[in-house]
Design a protein around this motif. Sequence first.
Motif, short mmCIF file in Angstrom:
data_model
loop_
_atom_site.label_atom_id
_atom_site.label_comp_id
_atom_site.label_asym_id
_atom_site.label_seq_id
_atom_site.Cartn_x
_atom_site.Cartn_y
_atom_site.Cartn_z
N ASN A 114 0.76 -1.17 0.11
CA ASN A 114 -0.17 -0.08 -0.03
C ASN A 114 0.88 1.22 0.18
O ASN A 114 1.24 1.58 1.07
N PRO A 115 1.25 1.72 -1.21
CA PRO A 115 1.97 2.75 -1.42
C PRO A 115 1.57 4.24 -0.43
O PRO A 115 2.32 5.03 -0.24
N GLY A 116 0.31 4.38 -0.29
CA GLY A 116 -0.32 5.15 0.41
C GLY A 116 -0.28 5.08 1.85
O GLY A 116 -1.08 6.07 2.65
N ILE A 117 0.04 4.03 2.30
CA ILE A 117 -0.02 3.77 3.69
C ILE A 117 0.60 4.89 4.46
O ILE A 117 1.79 5.26 4.20
N ILE A 118 0.08 5.28 5.69
CA ILE A 118 0.81 6.52 6.52
C ILE A 118 0.90 5.51 7.82
O ILE A 118 0.11 5.11 8.48
N MET A 119 2.14 5.58 8.38
CA MET A 119 2.65 4.96 9.61
C MET A 119 3.01 5.79 10.72
O MET A 119 3.94 6.62 10.61
N LEU A 120 2.06 5.84 11.55
CA LEU A 120 2.33 6.73 12.98
C LEU A 120 2.99 6.04 13.86
O LEU A 120 2.49 4.90 14.35
N ARG A 121 4.42 6.28 14.29
CA ARG A 121 5.14 5.76 15.15
C ARG A 121 5.76 6.53 16.27
O ARG A 121 5.99 7.52 16.24
N SER A 164 -0.77 11.29 33.04
CA SER A 164 0.08 10.65 32.04
C SER A 164 0.39 11.46 31.28
O SER A 164 -0.01 11.32 29.76
N ILE A 165 0.71 12.87 31.48
CA ILE A 165 0.86 14.24 30.55
C ILE A 165 1.67 13.74 29.20
O ILE A 165 1.38 14.14 28.18
N GLY A 166 3.03 13.11 29.49
CA GLY A 166 3.70 12.71 28.40
C GLY A 166 3.12 11.83 27.22
O GLY A 166 3.37 12.31 26.23
N ASP A 167 2.39 10.66 27.81
CA ASP A 167 2.11 9.90 26.61
C ASP A 167 0.87 10.82 25.90
O ASP A 167 0.64 10.75 24.61
N SER A 168 0.11 11.72 26.64
CA SER A 168 -1.04 12.54 26.08
C SER A 168 -0.57 13.50 25.21
O SER A 168 -1.22 13.65 23.96
N LEU A 169 0.50 14.02 25.44
CA LEU A 169 1.10 15.02 24.58
C LEU A 169 1.68 14.28 23.19
O LEU A 169 1.44 14.99 22.18
N ALA A 170 2.29 13.24 23.53
CA ALA A 170 2.86 12.59 22.31
C ALA A 170 1.57 12.04 21.26
O ALA A 170 1.64 12.25 20.30
N ALA A 171 0.63 11.90 21.97
CA ALA A 171 -0.75 11.33 20.96
C ALA A 171 -1.26 12.77 20.26
O ALA A 171 -1.68 12.45 19.09
N LEU A 172 -1.04 13.77 20.99
CA LEU A 172 -1.59 14.99 20.28
C LEU A 172 -0.84 15.07 19.10
O LEU A 172 -1.04 15.39 18.12
N PHE A 173 0.74 15.11 19.32
CA PHE A 173 1.51 15.58 18.17
C PHE A 173 1.45 14.45 17.34
O PHE A 173 1.56 14.73 15.87
N ALA A 174 1.23 13.03 17.43
CA ALA A 174 1.15 12.11 16.70
C ALA A 174 -0.29 12.28 15.78
O ALA A 174 -0.22 12.21 14.39
N THR A 175 -1.18 12.74 16.38
CA THR A 175 -2.39 13.10 15.72
C THR A 175 -2.31 14.37 14.68
O THR A 175 -2.68 14.37 13.54
N ILE A 176 -1.50 15.11 14.99
CA ILE A 176 -1.29 16.32 14.11
C ILE A 176 -0.44 15.99 12.95
O ILE A 176 -0.96 15.95 11.78
N GLY A 177 0.52 14.93 13.37
CA GLY A 177 1.31 14.51 12.13
C GLY A 177 0.29 13.63 11.21
O GLY A 177 0.73 13.58 9.94
N CYS A 178 -0.54 12.91 11.75
CA CYS A 178 -1.30 12.21 10.78
C CYS A 178 -2.19 12.93 9.80
O CYS A 178 -2.34 12.57 8.83
#
Length: 396
Positions: A114-121, A164-178
């Motif tokens: 799937n060349p269009g796949i976006i991988m959030l890591r 767990s603010i660190g995890d939640s902040l990472a999730a917010l930035f991952a969502t923006i990246g997505c």
Amino acid sequence: MGALTGIRVLEVGTLLAGPFTGRLLGDFGAEVIKIEPPDRSDPMRHWGQQIDGEGLLWPVQSRNKKCITLNLRKPEGQRVFKELAAEADVVLENFRPGTMEKWGLGYEELKTVNPGIIMLRTSGFGQTGPYSSQAGFGSVGEAMGGLRYVTGYGDRPPTRVGISIGDSLAALFATIGCLLALQERNKSGQGQVVDTAIYEAVFSLMEGLVPEYALKGYVRERSGNILPGVAPANIYETKESDYVVIGANADTVFKRLAQAMGAPEMAEDERYATHNARGQNQDELDNLINEWTQSVSTDDLLQILSEFGVPAGKIYSAKDIVNDPHYLARDMILSMMHPHLGEFKLPGIVPKLSRTPGEVNWLGPAEMGEHNSEVYQGQLGYTDGQINQLKRLEII
């Protein structure tokens, strides 16, 4: 029809950072398919406060998601995952870097189907760099991102924020990246990797920390409930021993606070008339304000401050939040029926979209593999015989 209707997400990972990203995408209409190993459930099902063994965070973080089981450690499970990825838009994972590659499911492998796949890591330290292979929980990211160093009081060891603010902040930035990657894919047709490190998500919120040190040699320290030199902006006790935050550090707002206190002359006093003067006399000023607030009931204090246009708010507990009329008016306390727990209150959706608002359609799947038939038979077209074979092989 949510803003992300038509986007399919495969969520692989456990606990907070990855699943919170999936929750945010699901709130706005993405079809989020959460994958759990068939032999062990996501720890969040039993994490934190529980009722009859059911974790109360699970329905919040897993709302709107479909749940399937799949063993990614076996070749047959990896083959099935690639079939799912071929029909998906996003793969979301928060394992230690290299884990997906070990299973033959890294980005380079997935983009061949799937060349269009976006991988959030999402990981503790990112996919590259000397620390990338180290285990890194949210607490470590909060420490190394600089947040814990400045949290607490100067005469005591560093402390943590109560979530767990660190995890939640990472999730917010991952969502923006997505969302960025989805927008770019509209032009190029190509997917890409979104690499979010927890420590970087925390560090990115640390304001002027770096230039303060690099240019002035200033190291910001723990300062409790104040920011040094910014006054008044503290917590103040009321007659009932509640605590109210008052933010009146701007000159015009401080004048209004002085009027609210019945002491308009304070705004003309050279000790308090300017921002710098108030900062230099911060302790003295806070004591004066606290003497006043301790003589006033909580409700009366908030009413007075509101009438004079002074930003203020009571420090809320969970009890205050769920009964607050403003929370209720903005649908920030939702009430749904849980199949085992009955009426279940949970947080509403942020942000509010005027035309395509988010929605919570169901709580997190109560059973493991609840949507196996819908996904494997409905989406991939597997027969009953194929499903039974996967079960015999302990793939699902």
